[in-house]
Design a protein around this motif. Structure first.
Motif, PDB file in Angstrom:
ATOM      1  N   GLU A  36      29.940  38.079  32.938  1.00 19.09           N
ATOM      2  CA  GLU A  36      31.404  38.107  32.875  1.00 19.09           C
ATOM      3  C   GLU A  36      32.039  36.727  33.025  1.00 19.09           C
ATOM      4  O   GLU A  36      33.036  36.537  33.726  1.00 19.09           O
ATOM      5  N   ASN A 124      33.527  33.181  36.530  1.00 21.24           N
ATOM      6  CA  ASN A 124      32.799  34.404  36.212  1.00 21.24           C
ATOM      7  C   ASN A 124      32.995  35.415  37.327  1.00 21.24           C
ATOM      8  O   ASN A 124      33.751  35.170  38.258  1.00 21.24           O
ATOM      9  N   LYS A 125      32.290  36.560  37.254  1.00 23.38           N
ATOM     10  CA  LYS A 125      32.484  37.605  38.255  1.00 23.38           C
ATOM     11  C   LYS A 125      32.087  37.150  39.659  1.00 23.38           C
ATOM     12  O   LYS A 125      32.691  37.563  40.636  1.00 23.38           O
TER      13      LYS A 125
END
Length: 162
Positions: A36, A124-125
C-alpha cells in the motif's frame, strides 16, 4: 500527478529512466502496491547487486549511503572502520522503514553477479507519513562522487599525553 521529489514524473517513468526493465518495473510496482505504497510519492534510492542475501544488500546500502564522519579523522582511517562495525545495521534498517518507508525489493531475474535489489522509500501502510523527506538525497551508484581527499595539513592530529 505526484508530489515531492518526483516533480510531476510518475514513479514508473523514474524507474524506466534508471534503467529498470519493463518486467522488473511491473514486479516493483506490484510489490509496492501490495504494501500500500502511495506510488506518486515514492522515491528511488538505489539498485544494489549482492551475491549473498537481502540482509547483505541492506548492509551495503547502509554502508554506502550513510557514512560516519568524525572531525579530524580521515575517512581512510581504521578508527572509522571500528565505529562502522559497532553500528547495529538491523536497527538502522528498521528506523529507515519506520521513518522513511524504506523497502528493499529483490528483482526476479538473477544476474551472473548475484541478486539485484531495488531500494525505494515513500509513504505506505506501515509508514503513512514519511519523516522530513526534503532532508534526504539519494543517488544511484553511478551518480555518487567520491569526496575529495582531505589535505593532511588541514587535519587535526591526535596526540598522546605523556
Amino acid at each position: 500527478m505526484g508530489k515531492g521529489l518526483t516533480q510531476g514524473r510518475t514513479f514508473e517513468f523514474i524507474l524506466r529512466d534508471r534503467g529498470v526493465s519493463e518486467k522488473d518495473i511491473g514486479w516493483v510496482l506490484s510489490k509496492l502496491d501490495s504494501q500500500e505504497y502511495i506510488l506518486d510519492d515514492c522515491h528511488y534510492m538505489a539498485r544494489i547487486v549482492s551475491k549473498e542475501s537481502e540482509t547483505n544488500a541492506r548492509e551495503i546500502f547502509i554502508n554506502h549511503y550513510f557514512s560516519l564522519n568524525m572531525k579530524g579523522v580521515s575517512s581512510e582511517n581504521k578508527l572509522n572502520d571500528l565505529f562502522q562495525e559497532c553500528i547495529d545495521k538491523k536497527k538502522v534498517w528498521t528506523l529507515l522503514e519506520k521513518n522513511l518507508g524504506a523497502i528493499c525489493i529483490k528483482l526476479p531475474d538473477e544476474s551472473l553477479n548475484g541478486e539485484t535489489y531495488l531500494f525505494v522509500c515513500g509513504p505506505n501502510k506501515k509508514c503513512p507519513e514519511v519523516t522530513n523527506t526534503a532532508s534526504f538525497m539519494f543517488f544511484s551508484p553511478n551518480e555518487i562522487t567520491k569526496p575529495k581527499k582531505q589535505n593532511p595539513l588541514e587535519m587535526s592530529s591526535l596526540r598522546l599525553a605523556g
